[in-house]
Design an enzyme around this catalytic site. Sequence first.
Site, PDB file in Angstrom:
ATOM      1  N   GLY A 138      10.401 -39.809  -5.580  1.00  0.00           N
ATOM      2  CA  GLY A 138       9.904 -40.885  -6.426  1.00  0.00           C
ATOM      3  C   GLY A 138       8.591 -41.415  -5.873  1.00  0.00           C
ATOM      4  N   GLY A 139       8.114 -42.522  -6.508  1.00  0.00           N
ATOM      5  CA  GLY A 139       6.782 -43.021  -6.180  1.00  0.00           C
ATOM      6  C   GLY A 139       6.624 -43.575  -4.779  1.00  0.00           C
ATOM      7  CB  ALA A 190       9.199 -35.287 -15.317  1.00  0.00           C
ATOM      8  CD  GLU A 250      -1.406  -2.498   1.609  1.00  0.00           C
ATOM      9  OE1 GLU A 250      -0.214  -2.591   1.986  1.00  0.00           O
ATOM     10  OE2 GLU A 250      -2.159  -3.482   1.513  1.00  0.00           O
TER      11      GLU A 250
HETATM   12  N1  LIG Z   1      10.766 -38.276 -13.056  1.00  0.00           N
HETATM   13  C1  LIG Z   1      10.664 -37.727 -11.886  1.00  0.00           C
HETATM   14  O1  LIG Z   1       9.994 -36.720 -11.704  1.00  0.00           O
HETATM   15  C2  LIG Z   1      11.372 -38.325 -10.731  1.00  0.00           C
HETATM   16  C3  LIG Z   1      12.005 -39.532 -10.870  1.00  0.00           C
HETATM   17  N2  LIG Z   1      12.613 -40.096  -9.810  1.00  0.00           N
HETATM   18  C4  LIG Z   1      13.190 -41.441 -10.007  1.00  0.00           C
HETATM   19  O2  LIG Z   1      12.510 -42.315  -9.122  1.00  0.00           O
HETATM   20  C5  LIG Z   1      13.395 -43.334  -8.701  1.00  0.00           C
HETATM   21  C6  LIG Z   1      13.376 -43.401  -7.185  1.00  0.00           C
HETATM   22  O3  LIG Z   1      12.056 -43.586  -6.758  1.00  0.00           O
HETATM   23  P1  LIG Z   1      11.704 -44.148  -5.309  1.00  0.00           P
HETATM   24  O4  LIG Z   1      12.459 -45.395  -5.066  1.00  0.00           O
HETATM   25  O5  LIG Z   1      10.249 -44.221  -5.232  1.00  0.00           O
HETATM   26  O6  LIG Z   1      12.368 -43.042  -4.393  1.00  0.00           O
HETATM   27  P2  LIG Z   1      11.854 -41.978  -3.336  1.00  0.00           P
HETATM   28  O7  LIG Z   1      12.328 -40.650  -3.675  1.00  0.00           O
HETATM   29  O8  LIG Z   1      10.418 -42.117  -3.076  1.00  0.00           O
HETATM   30  O9  LIG Z   1      12.627 -42.478  -2.094  1.00  0.00           O
HETATM   31  C7  LIG Z   1      12.208 -43.565  -1.288  1.00  0.00           C
HETATM   32  C8  LIG Z   1      12.996 -43.472  -0.036  1.00  0.00           C
HETATM   33  O10 LIG Z   1      12.524 -42.418   0.757  1.00  0.00           O
HETATM   34  C9  LIG Z   1      12.879 -42.630   2.089  1.00  0.00           C
HETATM   35  N3  LIG Z   1      11.738 -42.505   2.988  1.00  0.00           N
HETATM   36  C10 LIG Z   1      11.781 -41.899   4.176  1.00  0.00           C
HETATM   37  N4  LIG Z   1      10.613 -41.947   4.792  1.00  0.00           N
HETATM   38  C11 LIG Z   1       9.794 -42.610   3.988  1.00  0.00           C
HETATM   39  C12 LIG Z   1       8.445 -42.968   4.112  1.00  0.00           C
HETATM   40  N5  LIG Z   1       7.708 -42.698   5.192  1.00  0.00           N
HETATM   41  N6  LIG Z   1       7.880 -43.621   3.088  1.00  0.00           N
HETATM   42  C13 LIG Z   1       8.611 -43.925   2.000  1.00  0.00           C
HETATM   43  N7  LIG Z   1       9.891 -43.594   1.838  1.00  0.00           N
HETATM   44  C14 LIG Z   1      10.499 -42.948   2.841  1.00  0.00           C
HETATM   45  C15 LIG Z   1      13.507 -44.014   2.145  1.00  0.00           C
HETATM   46  O11 LIG Z   1      14.882 -43.736   2.050  1.00  0.00           O
HETATM   47  P3  LIG Z   1      16.023 -44.672   2.678  1.00  0.00           P
HETATM   48  O12 LIG Z   1      15.991 -45.914   1.843  1.00  0.00           O
HETATM   49  O13 LIG Z   1      17.253 -43.880   2.484  1.00  0.00           O
HETATM   50  O14 LIG Z   1      15.673 -44.920   4.097  1.00  0.00           O
HETATM   51  C16 LIG Z   1      12.960 -44.649   0.879  1.00  0.00           C
HETATM   52  O15 LIG Z   1      13.777 -45.708   0.435  1.00  0.00           O
HETATM   53  C17 LIG Z   1      14.748 -42.993  -9.261  1.00  0.00           C
HETATM   54  O16 LIG Z   1      14.955 -43.774 -10.391  1.00  0.00           O
HETATM   55  C18 LIG Z   1      14.627 -41.538  -9.646  1.00  0.00           C
HETATM   56  O17 LIG Z   1      15.413 -41.230 -10.752  1.00  0.00           O
HETATM   57  C19 LIG Z   1      12.644 -39.507  -8.602  1.00  0.00           C
HETATM   58  C20 LIG Z   1      12.045 -38.287  -8.420  1.00  0.00           C
HETATM   59  C21 LIG Z   1      11.333 -37.622  -9.472  1.00  0.00           C
HETATM   60  N1  LIG Z   2      13.847 -36.641 -14.290  1.00  0.00           N
HETATM   61  C1  LIG Z   2      13.206 -35.478 -14.235  1.00  0.00           C
HETATM   62  C2  LIG Z   2      13.025 -34.802 -13.012  1.00  0.00           C
HETATM   63  N2  LIG Z   2      13.510 -35.334 -11.861  1.00  0.00           N
HETATM   64  C3  LIG Z   2      13.574 -34.603 -10.625  1.00  0.00           C
HETATM   65  O1  LIG Z   2      14.497 -33.533 -10.701  1.00  0.00           O
HETATM   66  C4  LIG Z   2      15.606 -33.788  -9.840  1.00  0.00           C
HETATM   67  C5  LIG Z   2      16.885 -33.290 -10.437  1.00  0.00           C
HETATM   68  O2  LIG Z   2      16.947 -31.917 -10.223  1.00  0.00           O
HETATM   69  P1  LIG Z   2      18.255 -31.065 -10.517  1.00  0.00           P
HETATM   70  O3  LIG Z   2      19.437 -31.877 -10.089  1.00  0.00           O
HETATM   71  O4  LIG Z   2      18.112 -29.829  -9.713  1.00  0.00           O
HETATM   72  O5  LIG Z   2      18.244 -30.793 -11.974  1.00  0.00           O
HETATM   73  C6  LIG Z   2      15.541 -35.274  -9.626  1.00  0.00           C
HETATM   74  O6  LIG Z   2      16.158 -35.717  -8.475  1.00  0.00           O
HETATM   75  C7  LIG Z   2      14.080 -35.524  -9.552  1.00  0.00           C
HETATM   76  O7  LIG Z   2      13.554 -35.124  -8.320  1.00  0.00           O
HETATM   77  N3  LIG Z   2      12.354 -33.628 -13.022  1.00  0.00           N
HETATM   78  C8  LIG Z   2      11.877 -33.091 -14.175  1.00  0.00           C
HETATM   79  O8  LIG Z   2      11.261 -32.022 -14.141  1.00  0.00           O
HETATM   80  N4  LIG Z   2      12.071 -33.735 -15.327  1.00  0.00           N
HETATM   81  C9  LIG Z   2      12.700 -34.890 -15.416  1.00  0.00           C
HETATM   82  O9  LIG Z   2      12.835 -35.400 -16.520  1.00  0.00           O
END
Ligand SMILES: NC(=O)C1=CN([C@@H]2O[C@H](COP(=O)(O)OP(=O)(O)OC[C@H]3O[C@@H](n4cnc5c(N)ncnc54)[C@H](OP(=O)(O)O)[C@@H]3O)[C@@H](O)[C@H]2O)C=CC1
Ligand SMILES: Nc1c(N[C@@H]2O[C@H](COP(=O)(O)O)[C@@H](O)[C@H]2O)[nH]c(=O)[nH]c1=O
Length: 620
Positions: A355-356, A219, A108
């Site tokens: 991740g998932g 993604a 403001e």
């Molecule tokens: N395309 C995209 O946007 C993205 C892709 N990815 C891909 O996904 C893959 C990894 O996926 P994902 O295995 O699902 O990995 P996550 O990122 O979901 O990690 C899972 C880990 O999170 C930790 N964690 C802590 N607390 C919890 C909880 N309450 N519940 C579940 N997990 C917990 C554990 O770590 P710990 O084992 O250390 O205890 C677990 O193993 C990779 O290949 C990566 O490249 C990942 C992010 C984004």
């Molecule tokens: N592979 C993928 C993503 N992956 C996400 O982006 C992170 C990497 O970020 P940075 O290291 O900052 O570039 C990676 O760990 C995951 O969380 N994101 C996206 O928009 N597109 C992609 O294709």
Amino acid sequence: MPPPLGAAAPAPAATAPSFIHLALSTRRRVPAPRAVAAASMPASHSSHEHDALLLHRATDVADRSAGLTSPHPNFGCVIARPQRETDSADSLVVGEGFLYAQGTPCAELLAAQEAGEHARGATAYLNLEPGDCYGDSTAVRSLVQAGITRVVVGLRHPLKHLRGKAIQALRSEGIQVDVVGEDLQNILFEEALKSCLTVNAPLLYRAAFHVPFSVLKYAMTADGKIAASSGHASWISGKASRGRVFELRGRSDAIIVGGNTVRFDDPRLTARHIKGHVPVRIVMSQSLNLPEEANLWNVNDAYTIVATQRGARRDFQKKLARKGVEVVEFDMLNPRDVMSYCYDRGYLSVLWECGGTLAASAISASVIHKVYVFMAPKIIGGLNAPTPVGELGMSQMTQAIDLIDHSYEKIDRDMLLSGYIQPIPDLSPVIPSMDEIPSVDPEVSPYETNIISFYKTWDTFGAFSNFSPHPIHMPDENGDSFMWPTVEHYYQAHKFIGMDNPEARTIVQEIKLAKSPEEAARIGRTRQKEFPELVRADWETTKIDVMYRAIKHKFSTYPGLTNMLLSTAGSVLVEASPHDLFWGGGREGEGLNYLGRLLMQLRSEILGTFPASVEVGEAA
Ligand SMILES: NC(=O)C1=CN([C@@H]2O[C@H](COP(=O)(O)OP(=O)(O)OC[C@H]3O[C@@H](n4cnc5c(N)ncnc54)[C@H](OP(=O)(O)O)[C@@H]3O)[C@@H](O)[C@H]2O)C=CC1
Ligand SMILES: Nc1c(N[C@@H]2O[C@H](COP(=O)(O)O)[C@@H](O)[C@H]2O)[nH]c(=O)[nH]c1=O
């Protein structure tokens, strides 16, 4: 009973939560504020359209500092005046301002400074009522001193202690204040109001749910994979999409990933490519089995927190600490506790880039409010290739989570789908609804409402609860005076009183002997479910009368309670039960709050502002 409460079937008291359409902010580079003709505003436009356009503009201005103002909201102010005195529908923007960051001059003041003398007699458009923190009234003073004669406010401040204060202060200075939805009610404001909610969604979620606004972003390929079977994921989405991710990061206070993502991707998680806010990076890892060297351990880029299980790899914790990484131990590492922790640190918004596995955990814990899905026109295949959301325990498609108010956008070759899992909460005081308040308590002003919540008996106003230990002497099923240990005992027993059935009489006895109100409630509710045939046929239509009779007795028996009730005059009383949507107000004001209403009614009856109810005879 006074008419409005005991009468007909309950009408919904609370407005449905708002469902907001949100286009991803464009984070436009807006030229320095200057006097410009308000865009697309032919003279034929109604004044409502005109107000709506300028309010929308205020939200665009407010959004320029998204991510930077935290923990404060985004404030924008647009000052406009009629271009010609005869033509109020065509106006000139003479000043604009937005809060840049905590501790910088308010929107403001900046808008008024820019407008200078042109502000005299002009209208100021504010996306949000100023929050008069710590007695700082700069926002109100700036508008008053600038000579503003009218203020249009999009949203009242969502925080209870600030709500309505600035509006009142402006009005007391003789400025006309029009609040959208109150003084300005027109469908034309729908879009502007949505953008007011959207621009401060993080604050609204924070205020309503006591967690930061959480966005899950991923993604994926056209066949729904977030990486190849090997775990390799860079890159799925194109450059433009990744640029949008930087922007999303810049709007967030923290970014969360799981341990696997660190192990596979070695991400940086910075908001590079744009000059803006640098969020904190949070790794959730139970095992702490993380790499010795990782980009996230370079805290020169951004601050990093590792959230882990208590006692996990203490030696590694020390190594991280030496690198400047903060390690936080949790008794039971889970998304909800991490969100509570983020809330306590004052974060408004969190971006989940995990991740998932962790995504499924976070969705199951109901901490994710919105998703952004970048879908690339690629197919990678792979039976074991990871997918965006792991196990949610659903087996029927009918159980699927429907995204609310979703939208699609094309980003170069990719498609961005976004939608809400939980709608942006509308924090208007709607219990009872604005229209109903005068009929419940004429003393309460619907728009300047102060809400007093009570629920547990140890709360400040916990004595208003039916569980409070205030016995009442009232007739029992035989008409004999009986000391009911609490209102709850009386109420639950009356579900079965009057039934000519020995089993019903046994249940009444059970309830009378219940050692606590909780026990009485449990017996009453379970027996009602198990044996609906033993519940009196007129229960649904009489239960309000029964309750009113009991609370009236309770308050007349204990003068201290009556004084406490009278001390709340002018405030809306809400039983803050998240579960009981009939007697309570619900988690988000979706409940009918009949207990709160009865108490307000009793209060106005005692104050004489409502005709005293005719004493209703004991129910048959
Ligand atoms: N395309 C995209 O946007 C993205 C892709 N990815 C891909 O996904 C893959 C990894 O996926 P994902 O295995 O699902 O990995 P996550 O990122 O979901 O990690 C899972 C880990 O999170 C930790 N964690 C802590 N607390 C919890 C909880 N309450 N519940 C579940 N997990 C917990 C554990 O770590 P710990 O084992 O250390 O205890 C677990 O193993 C990779 O290949 C990566 O490249 C990942 C992010 C984004
Ligand atoms: N592979 C993928 C993503 N992956 C996400 O982006 C992170 C990497 O970020 P940075 O290291 O900052 O570039 C990676 O760990 C995951 O969380 N994101 C996206 O928009 N597109 C992609 O294709």
